[in-house]
Design an enzyme around this catalytic site. Sequence first.
Site, PDB file in Angstrom:
ATOM      1  CG  ASP A 159      -1.638  -1.336   1.376  1.00 39.48           C
ATOM      2  OD1 ASP A 159      -2.410  -1.685   0.477  1.00 39.48           O
ATOM      3  OD2 ASP A 159      -1.395  -2.046   2.371  1.00 39.48           O
ATOM      4  CG  HIS A 187      -3.315  -5.141   3.579  1.00 37.57           C
ATOM      5  ND1 HIS A 187      -2.896  -4.370   2.517  1.00 37.57           N
ATOM      6  CD2 HIS A 187      -3.721  -6.316   3.036  1.00 37.57           C
ATOM      7  CE1 HIS A 187      -3.028  -5.051   1.395  1.00 37.57           C
ATOM      8  NE2 HIS A 187      -3.533  -6.228   1.683  1.00 37.57           N
TER       9      HIS A 187
END
Length: 328
Positions: A159, A187
Amino acid sequence: TRTPVNVTVTGAAGQIGYALLFRIASGQLLGADVPVKLRLLEIPQGLKAAEGTAMELDDCAFPLLRGIDITDDPNVAFAGANVALLVGARPRTKGMERGDLLEANGGIFKPQGKAINDHAADDIKVLVVGNPANTNALIAQAAAPDVPAERFTAMTRLDHNRAISQLAKKTGASVSDIKRLTIWGNHSATQYPDIFHAEVAGKNAAEIVNDEAWLADSFIPTVAKRGAAIIEARGASSAASAANAAIDHVHTWVNGTAEGDWTSMGIPSDGSYGVPEGLISSFPVTCKDGKYEIVQGLEINEFSRGRIDASVQELVEERDAVRGLGLI
Ligand code: NAI
């Protein structure tokens, strides 16, 4: 000559495993002068494919690769492990409720955590990649009371890297000009990529962008939903980029962050920034001498506060669910 570092990879026959193992064996995980021994853990159905990958690893004649063991027994896989990459997990299938997903993953990460507790080396470092990564890491950590809690981490580096790339595109900068970006929280789609403290070539990123609509309606959803966009385009989930992020995560943890920069890791909270202690949440961290520290003293504006809190709330719910299932 240096003693080889034992690196255990679970889900070794999967698509991330295939993208990951060759890079570990070539020295990209720990450093170009560090020999490694690989331990591959698979379920029985995955063993044959793992053997095929091991044949290919042999055929690369990597000078740093000092051995490959393949097993379906976690107690063997984690014996003496210095680094463990927990990639294999139970994916969500159609119609599966969150409780079922957490329970199925508990069946994987609880015994693996116990095997790490009982058999890994004293300096073990664990990265959980398999989803739901943060909560799987929490389950493994809870099953390993003799291992310092901070050794269990979850991957938000993909990410982080995705956000750097999007910000570089938006500002016309190169990725190496971007520093101090942060992924906060889980996440998952609730994660919060924060550019308010980020720098683009030494200048504040949010000021350079100066476009809150782009942040809220384009940047954040693009980063948070990138995994789904990859599946849509590729017909399979992110693999090489996920493996790359796993390499980055461990490499940074072991070898340190650059002066003036930081990275993002899912780590057990110490209560910083209002994140309840013990939750495995993503934070801005600096790394040095094989240890990480949460970057302290960042001012969190209202825009960021709401988004961090929403992602942390999801982590609280996941923790309560696995607690309810007796997994932690
Ligand atoms: P995959 O399905 O290709 O491979 C998973 C492998 O794990 C399979 O070979 C399977 O046999 C094995 N496995 C299942 N249970 C196991 C167990 N108990 N012990 C050892 N091995 C086991 O999946 P892929 O694409 O490699 O992804 C792996 C995981 O990584 C998934 O959970 C995925 O959601 C997650 N992921 C996480 C990302 C992150 O940023 N944190 C990014 C991309 C993927």
